[in-house]
Design a protein around this motif. Structure first.
Motif, short mmCIF file in Angstrom:
data_model
loop_
_atom_site.label_atom_id
_atom_site.label_comp_id
_atom_site.label_asym_id
_atom_site.label_seq_id
_atom_site.Cartn_x
_atom_site.Cartn_y
_atom_site.Cartn_z
N TRP A 48 0.84 -1.19 0.00
CA TRP A 48 0.00 0.00 0.00
C TRP A 48 0.88 1.25 0.00
O TRP A 48 1.95 1.26 0.60
CB TRP A 48 -0.93 0.01 1.22
CG TRP A 48 -1.90 -1.13 1.21
CD1 TRP A 48 -1.92 -2.20 2.05
CD2 TRP A 48 -2.97 -1.33 0.29
NE1 TRP A 48 -2.94 -3.05 1.71
CE2 TRP A 48 -3.60 -2.55 0.62
CE3 TRP A 48 -3.45 -0.61 -0.80
CZ2 TRP A 48 -4.70 -3.04 -0.07
CZ3 TRP A 48 -4.55 -1.11 -1.50
CH2 TRP A 48 -5.16 -2.31 -1.13
N ASP A 89 0.10 4.06 1.45
CA ASP A 89 0.01 4.54 2.83
C ASP A 89 -0.79 3.51 3.61
O ASP A 89 -1.98 3.35 3.38
CB ASP A 89 -0.67 5.91 2.89
CG ASP A 89 -0.75 6.46 4.30
OD1 ASP A 89 -0.57 5.71 5.28
OD2 ASP A 89 -1.01 7.66 4.43
N TYR A 114 -8.75 4.30 5.96
CA TYR A 114 -9.03 4.51 4.54
C TYR A 114 -10.50 4.20 4.26
O TYR A 114 -11.18 3.57 5.06
CB TYR A 114 -8.12 3.63 3.66
CG TYR A 114 -8.17 2.16 4.02
CD1 TYR A 114 -9.12 1.32 3.42
CD2 TYR A 114 -7.29 1.61 4.95
CE1 TYR A 114 -9.17 -0.03 3.76
CE2 TYR A 114 -7.33 0.27 5.28
CZ TYR A 114 -8.28 -0.54 4.67
OH TYR A 114 -8.34 -1.87 5.01
N GLU A 124 -14.66 11.19 -1.97
CA GLU A 124 -13.58 12.07 -1.51
C GLU A 124 -14.13 13.23 -0.69
O GLU A 124 -13.56 13.59 0.33
CB GLU A 124 -12.78 12.59 -2.70
CG GLU A 124 -11.93 11.54 -3.34
CD GLU A 124 -11.14 12.06 -4.53
OE1 GLU A 124 -11.43 13.18 -5.02
OE2 GLU A 124 -10.24 11.35 -4.97
N CYS A 166 -9.84 10.25 7.21
CA CYS A 166 -8.78 9.64 6.44
C CYS A 166 -8.58 10.39 5.13
O CYS A 166 -9.41 11.20 4.74
CB CYS A 166 -9.07 8.16 6.17
SG CYS A 166 -10.69 7.82 5.49
N ASN A 167 -7.47 10.09 4.48
CA ASN A 167 -7.17 10.80 3.25
C ASN A 167 -6.84 9.87 2.09
O ASN A 167 -6.16 10.25 1.16
CB ASN A 167 -6.00 11.78 3.46
CG ASN A 167 -4.67 11.06 3.58
OD1 ASN A 167 -4.62 9.86 3.86
ND2 ASN A 167 -3.59 11.78 3.36
N ASN A 168 -7.29 8.62 2.17
CA ASN A 168 -7.03 7.74 1.03
C ASN A 168 -8.17 6.77 0.80
O ASN A 168 -8.93 6.44 1.70
CB ASN A 168 -5.68 7.04 1.18
CG ASN A 168 -5.62 6.06 2.33
OD1 ASN A 168 -6.05 4.93 2.18
ND2 ASN A 168 -5.08 6.48 3.46
N GLN A 176 -4.84 2.17 -4.72
CA GLN A 176 -5.02 3.17 -3.67
C GLN A 176 -4.84 4.56 -4.30
O GLN A 176 -4.03 4.74 -5.21
CB GLN A 176 -4.00 2.96 -2.56
CG GLN A 176 -4.22 3.86 -1.35
CD GLN A 176 -3.30 3.48 -0.20
OE1 GLN A 176 -2.20 2.98 -0.38
NE2 GLN A 176 -3.76 3.72 1.01
N ARG A 177 -5.58 5.49 -3.77
CA ARG A 177 -5.48 6.89 -4.22
C ARG A 177 -5.41 7.77 -2.98
O ARG A 177 -6.29 7.70 -2.12
CB ARG A 177 -6.69 7.25 -5.07
CG ARG A 177 -6.73 8.71 -5.48
CD ARG A 177 -7.95 8.98 -6.31
NE ARG A 177 -8.24 10.40 -6.34
CZ ARG A 177 -8.65 11.05 -7.39
NH1 ARG A 177 -8.84 10.41 -8.53
NH2 ARG A 177 -8.90 12.33 -7.33
N ILE A 178 -4.37 8.59 -2.91
CA ILE A 178 -4.24 9.53 -1.80
C ILE A 178 -4.94 10.81 -2.21
O ILE A 178 -4.72 11.33 -3.30
CB ILE A 178 -2.75 9.81 -1.48
CG1 ILE A 178 -1.99 8.50 -1.19
CG2 ILE A 178 -2.62 10.81 -0.33
CD1 ILE A 178 -2.48 7.73 -0.01
N SER A 180 -5.58 14.63 -2.12
CA SER A 180 -4.79 15.84 -1.80
C SER A 180 -5.65 16.97 -1.29
O SER A 180 -6.82 16.97 -1.35
CB SER A 180 -4.04 16.30 -3.04
OG SER A 180 -4.90 16.44 -4.13
#
Length: 169
Positions: A84, A86, A91, A115, A124-126, A165-167, A169
């Motif tokens: 992963w 992160d 998540y 999102e 969370c951010n992902n 996975q996508r973080i 922003s």
């Protein structure tokens, strides 16, 4: 088009959308990801009961259904052939996303909504998502929207899935 929690009154329409998605998967050369019966009515009811089943609708007409869960997913505990991006934060996970035949751009709309929900929750951010190796349509959508391929995870039944996975922003 707005997003709302699914209700028991939506089950019949959700089943229609899943039937269409299964048919499309077969036509695309991916007959085994969902087979003939997944997700079944029991899964839909479970998702509704957990307040994790969401629909995109306009004037009560449902165009898309998806499950979105914030928190650990047991199938994501083990990841092979990668890691992963992160793995230290909570998540959100998108599962069982499908749309009606008359719509386009629904995946991106659902992702933007997920999102936004996560930004407002501050939890969370992902986001994580997975799909079958033969689901070329979904792989394209996932990669086109900025997800990064992380490795292989396994469903509860042991079937491998490409994990992304996508973080945010």
């Amino acid at each position: 088009m707005g997003v709302r929690l699914a209700t028991y009154d939506d089950i019949e329409r959700i089943e229609e959308i899943f039937n269409y998605a299964r048919q499309l998967m077969v036509e695309d050369g991916n007959p085994t990801q969902w087979g003939n019966t997944y997700p079944n009515q029991a899964q839909i009811i479970s998702d509704i009961d957990q307040k994790a089943c969401w629909v995109l609708a306009h004037d009560m007409y449902i165009y898309c259904v998806f499950t979105f869960i914030i928190g650990p997913d047991l199938t994501y505990t083990r990841i092979d052939d990668g890691q992963w991006i992160d793995d230290t934060m909570p998540y959100g996970t998108i599962h069982r996303i499908a749309s009606s035949p008359e719509t386009r751009g629904i995946f991106k709309r659902a992702l933007e909504w997920c999102e936004e929900l996560m930004r407002h929750s501050g939890l969370c951010n992902n986001i994580r998502i997975d799909t079958h190796q033969n689901n070329a349509r979904m792989i394209h959508l996932i990669e086109q929207t900025g997800f990064q391929r992380c490795g292989i995870i396994y469903t509860r039944g042991g079937s491998p899935r490409i994990a992304y996975q996508r973080i945010i922003s």
